[in-house]
Design an enzyme around this catalytic site. Structure first.
Site, short mmCIF file in Angstrom:
data_model
loop_
_atom_site.label_atom_id
_atom_site.label_comp_id
_atom_site.label_asym_id
_atom_site.label_seq_id
_atom_site.Cartn_x
_atom_site.Cartn_y
_atom_site.Cartn_z
N HIS A 214 26.30 28.96 5.85
CA HIS A 214 25.11 28.53 6.59
C HIS A 214 24.50 27.29 5.97
O HIS A 214 24.44 27.14 4.76
CB HIS A 214 24.10 29.67 6.78
CG HIS A 214 23.37 30.12 5.55
ND1 HIS A 214 22.20 29.54 5.12
CD2 HIS A 214 23.63 31.12 4.67
CE1 HIS A 214 21.77 30.17 4.03
NE2 HIS A 214 22.62 31.13 3.72
N GLU B 165 20.60 30.71 9.89
CA GLU B 165 20.99 32.03 9.35
C GLU B 165 19.79 32.76 8.77
O GLU B 165 19.62 33.96 8.92
CB GLU B 165 22.07 31.84 8.27
CG GLU B 165 22.64 33.15 7.72
CD GLU B 165 21.94 33.69 6.47
OE1 GLU B 165 22.27 34.79 6.03
OE2 GLU B 165 21.03 33.00 5.94
N GLU B 166 18.95 31.99 8.08
CA GLU B 166 17.85 32.59 7.31
C GLU B 166 16.77 33.23 8.18
O GLU B 166 15.90 33.92 7.68
CB GLU B 166 17.20 31.52 6.41
CG GLU B 166 18.13 30.91 5.36
CD GLU B 166 18.40 31.85 4.20
OE1 GLU B 166 18.06 33.04 4.27
OE2 GLU B 166 18.98 31.38 3.21
N ASP C 231 21.99 29.00 -2.19
CA ASP C 231 21.85 29.64 -0.87
C ASP C 231 21.45 28.61 0.17
O ASP C 231 20.27 28.45 0.43
CB ASP C 231 20.81 30.77 -0.98
CG ASP C 231 20.69 31.59 0.28
OD1 ASP C 231 21.56 31.46 1.15
OD2 ASP C 231 19.72 32.35 0.40
N HIS D 173 15.60 31.39 -2.05
CA HIS D 173 14.41 31.34 -1.17
C HIS D 173 13.17 30.87 -1.92
O HIS D 173 12.04 31.13 -1.49
CB HIS D 173 14.16 32.70 -0.49
CG HIS D 173 15.32 33.17 0.33
ND1 HIS D 173 15.30 34.33 1.09
CD2 HIS D 173 16.54 32.64 0.55
CE1 HIS D 173 16.46 34.49 1.71
NE2 HIS D 173 17.24 33.47 1.39
N ASP E 248 28.70 32.35 1.27
CA ASP E 248 27.24 32.27 1.15
C ASP E 248 26.87 32.70 -0.26
O ASP E 248 26.93 33.90 -0.58
CB ASP E 248 26.59 33.18 2.21
CG ASP E 248 25.06 33.10 2.18
OD1 ASP E 248 24.52 32.31 1.39
OD2 ASP E 248 24.42 33.84 2.95
N1 BES Z 1 22.35 34.52 1.15
C1 BES Z 1 21.47 35.51 1.69
C2 BES Z 1 22.10 36.88 1.71
C3 BES Z 1 22.32 37.57 0.40
C4 BES Z 1 21.36 37.54 -0.58
C5 BES Z 1 23.49 38.25 0.22
C6 BES Z 1 21.61 38.20 -1.79
C7 BES Z 1 23.73 38.91 -0.94
C8 BES Z 1 22.78 38.88 -1.96
C9 BES Z 1 21.09 35.15 3.12
O1 BES Z 1 20.92 33.79 3.30
C10 BES Z 1 19.83 35.88 3.51
O2 BES Z 1 18.79 35.62 2.99
N2 BES Z 1 19.96 36.83 4.43
C11 BES Z 1 18.86 37.64 4.91
C12 BES Z 1 19.27 38.37 6.15
C13 BES Z 1 19.30 37.54 7.41
C14 BES Z 1 19.70 38.42 8.57
C15 BES Z 1 17.97 36.88 7.69
C16 BES Z 1 18.51 38.75 3.91
O3 BES Z 1 19.25 38.97 2.96
O4 BES Z 1 17.52 39.41 4.14
ZN ZN Z 2 22.17 32.57 2.36
#
Ligand code: BES
Ligand code: ZN
Length: 424
Positions: free
Chosen positions: A225, A277-278, A243, A383, A305
């Site tokens: 992403h 994605e975020e 990220d 984040h 990712d």
């Molecule tokens: N890169 C993260 C996902 C992640 C974080 C995977 C830590 C494994 C360990 C991704 O960009 C993210 O923040 N995803 C969101 C979910 C999405 C559906 C908004 C999350 O993890 O809440």
């Molecule tokens: Zn991510």
């Protein structure tokens, strides 16, 4: 007296106008950004209960429309989505944990497809028998190249889906990939924006296609992403180095090496930089849905990712085992054993649809998600404004392994040959 009256009336008018503007803004904002959300229903119940609520007043008004399998479906406005994100973060250490859909029907379809998707199917007879092409490509992978792309991408103030810098970064990625493709004047490469409705994402996704020489209708997808986020505010700095500049940088290096070595795949290879994605997997969900609706034959999907933070538990890579395909995950482990012997490989799981692989899995395409460290031992600065390459000692050594995995995945799943080693 007259002067006083005039001032009084003018002040009243100004005050009323100000109130009108505030009310207008409030209501248009809420109205313009209503989304249907799918989220784990027991976690949502916990959040809505007294123990999980912690004064999130606007969430209290959100009614669950229905529950399908493990997922609750409900409609939320901007404010409620923000509150749900922070509640998921506080209660379950997820960043937001929900998937966003533009209407109720799409949310329902996602929930039903999620219920039907299985991790156990096997579409492909996986073989590892193309070492000349793969090893030639692996020799070209360059850590400074990956590092520079991470630095370039994290130099944008943020790459948020609805900010102007998020549009600029999308153009930057498209131009970068086009430049790399231009080195290969074979006419077998195309690069396009995949545009989304503005309400879904003003930031477009990007798709680069390297057409297969023998089986052009059989598609291998590698994705990452492009957007970044700072959970403390829309305009706050979000370098997103790990990220997910790291994932885009791994894809960019994979493209560079393919072009440099003149690799021609037998099956079509597509590189995707997903938008938004975020904020609920919006870009990848739109693409995977359109591919399923067009009945496209996607044989495998790899998500990158977070690839550049090693963690402290001694693993060089882990396979995420939920929302992924077990047979393809085993293929990836076999590729690592063959082409990068000596790595310590583990398993881990997110426990929810944590990245874009889940969009493809939801549509029953075989997806895998090789990840930087065991879940929970990964980069805790994501984040925030601190997600910079400094968290990885200012190098991209860890990410190199993921570019090499991507190249071996392409060489052994798409098959094909390199111009530098063979007549091709
Ligand atoms: N890169 C993260 C996902 C992640 C974080 C995977 C830590 C494994 C360990 C991704 O960009 C993210 O923040 N995803 C969101 C979910 C999405 C559906 C908004 C999350 O993890 O809440
Ligand atoms: Zn991510």
């Amino acid at each position: 007296m007259m002067r006083f009256m005039r001032t009084f009336i003018l002040s009243c008018v100004a005050f009323c106008l100000a109130i009108f503007v505030v009310v207008q803004n409030g209501s248009t904002n809420a109205g313009a950004s209503e989304f249907w959300i799918t989220v784990d229903s027991s976690e949502l119940q916990h959040i809505l209960s007294d123990r999980g609520s912690q004064q999130r007043s606007s969430l209290k008004n959100a009614g669950v429309e229905r529950v399908v399998g493990d997922l609750a479906i409900l409609k939320l406005n901007d404010v409620q989505m923000e509150e749900l994100s922070s509640a998921m973060h506080d209660n379950f250490h997820k960043c937001s944990g929900y998937v966003a859909h533009t209407n109720e029907n799409d949310a329902l379809t996602w929930a039903r497809d999620q219920y039907a998707a299985t991790t156990e199917s096997q579409l492909v007879n996986y073989t590892i028998d193309n070492p000349v092409a793969v090893n030639s490509m692996l020799g070209y992978v360059s850590e400074p190249q990956i590092r520079q792309t991470i630095l370039d991408l994290s130099a944008f103030p943020n790459r948020r889906y609805n900010q102007s810098s998020g549009l600029q970064s999308a153009n930057w990625i498209k131009d970068k990939w086009a430049l790399l493709a231009a080195r290969q004047s074979r006419g077998q490469v195309s690069i396009e924006f995949f545009n989304h409705p503005t309400a879904t994402s003003p930031q477009p996704s990007i798709i680069m296609t390297v057409w297969g020489t023998r089986f052009p209708d059989e598609i291998i997808v590698l994705g990452a992403h492009q957007d970044s986020i700072n959970s403390s505010g829309q305009t706050a700095a979000a370098p997103g180095a790990d990220d997910d500049a790291s994932g885009v940088a791994c894809l960019t290096e994979t493209i560079r090496v393919m072009m440099e070595t003149g690799f021609k795949p037998e099956r079509t290879v597509q590189f995707m930089a997903y938008a938004a994605e975020e904020v609920g997997l919006r870009g990848s969900n739109a693409i995977a849905t359109s591919y399923r609706n067009a009945n496209k034959n996607v044989l495998g999907v790899m998500q990158l990712d977070m690839t550049n933070y090693r963690g402290t538990q001694g693993y060089d890579m882990v396979m995420i085992t939920d929302n992924t395909n077990a047979a393809q995950n085993q293929f990836l482990r076999d590729l690592l054993i063959t082409y990068q012997p000596g790595l310590t490989i583990g398993n881990s799981s997110c426990g929810y649809a944590c990245s874009d692989h889940a969009s493809w899995h939801n549509k029953s395409y075989p997806a895998s998600f090789p990840f930087e460290a065991p879940f929970g031992n990964d980069n805790s600065a994501i984040h925030t404004a601190n997600d910079t390459i400094a968290r990885s000692n200012n190098n991209a050594n860890h990410a190199v392994r993921f570019s090499k995995l991507a190249l071996s995945y392409i060489g052994e799943l798409a098959k094909g040959c390199v111009a530098i080693a063979t007549r091709c």
